[in-house]
Design a protein around this motif. Sequence first.
Motif, PDB file in Angstrom:
ATOM      1  N   UNK A  46       9.404   4.032  -9.787  1.00 28.87           N
ATOM      2  CA  UNK A  46      10.800   4.126  -9.368  1.00 28.87           C
ATOM      3  C   UNK A  46      11.750   4.087 -10.561  1.00 28.87           C
ATOM      4  N   UNK A  47      13.014   4.400 -10.306  1.00 37.38           N
ATOM      5  CA  UNK A  47      14.060   4.507 -11.331  1.00 37.38           C
ATOM      6  C   UNK A  47      14.081   3.326 -12.295  1.00 37.38           C
ATOM      7  N   UNK A  48      14.042   2.115 -11.789  1.00 37.33           N
ATOM      8  CA  UNK A  48      14.166   0.936 -12.654  1.00 37.33           C
ATOM      9  C   UNK A  48      12.824   0.463 -13.220  1.00 37.33           C
ATOM     10  N   UNK A  49      11.746   1.120 -12.859  1.00 44.79           N
ATOM     11  CA  UNK A  49      10.422   0.714 -13.318  1.00 44.79           C
ATOM     12  C   UNK A  49      10.024   1.467 -14.584  1.00 44.79           C
ATOM     13  N   UNK A  78       8.089  10.452 -19.894  1.00 43.19           N
ATOM     14  CA  UNK A  78       9.090   9.570 -20.498  1.00 43.19           C
ATOM     15  C   UNK A  78      10.497  10.144 -20.319  1.00 43.19           C
ATOM     16  N   UNK A  79      11.498   9.277 -20.560  1.00 39.48           N
ATOM     17  CA  UNK A  79      12.904   9.692 -20.495  1.00 39.48           C
ATOM     18  C   UNK A  79      13.639   9.084 -21.685  1.00 39.48           C
ATOM     19  N   UNK A  80      14.496   9.880 -22.308  1.00 38.61           N
ATOM     20  CA  UNK A  80      15.286   9.424 -23.459  1.00 38.61           C
ATOM     21  C   UNK A  80      16.738   9.830 -23.250  1.00 38.61           C
ATOM     22  N   UNK A  81      17.647   8.954 -23.637  1.00 40.82           N
ATOM     23  CA  UNK A  81      19.068   9.241 -23.542  1.00 40.82           C
ATOM     24  C   UNK A  81      19.659   9.193 -24.951  1.00 40.82           C
TER      25      UNK A  81
END
Length: 188
Positions: A46-49, A78-81
């Motif tokens: 999930x989003x926060x996991x 993975x996700x990067x901002x």
Amino acid sequence: MKQRQPPRRKFLQFGLMGIFTAFFAKLPKVGLAQSSEDKDVGIVVHEDEGIHILTRRKVPISIKISKARHGIKGISFCRETMKPGAKMRVHKHLNNDELIFIHRGQGTLILGDQLIEVKTGAVAFVPRGTWHGLDNTGSEELQMIFQYSPAGFEEFFIENGTPVGMPAKERTEEEYSLTAEKYGMVYK
């Protein structure tokens, strides 16, 4: 009354089935949910996991699916901002292909010897051994979703980064270099 199949037809039917079964049994199992025991298992993150890391550059990365945590060998996620003006150092991976999806924002992707303008919705395939980098040239955050195949390179971020909310790791240049070498990361 049941009709009897001719012997040749029966042989072809069961013989081909046996050949296909043997052939497909020898193929490696592929997919997002291949576990370390080679059993197909589905997972949802999930989003926060996930594992939330601040990189050496203080860039937030969320590792959603990893080899170490989930036992998935084939792929990580993975996700990067990146903040406006942020630049990803040009590098290449010796052991992993990378797929990059620009989820939000715009920037300039360095891919081999090309400079390519990218924006929301763009997807780039980066074969292993290909120089690449990304600059956020927009006025808003750039969020990219990326994956490595095979999985494993995401551990580079865990070893070099700091879990969000924890004091920053103190590492020497030599320690960073050893980790880069361990995971097949080469900077230009």
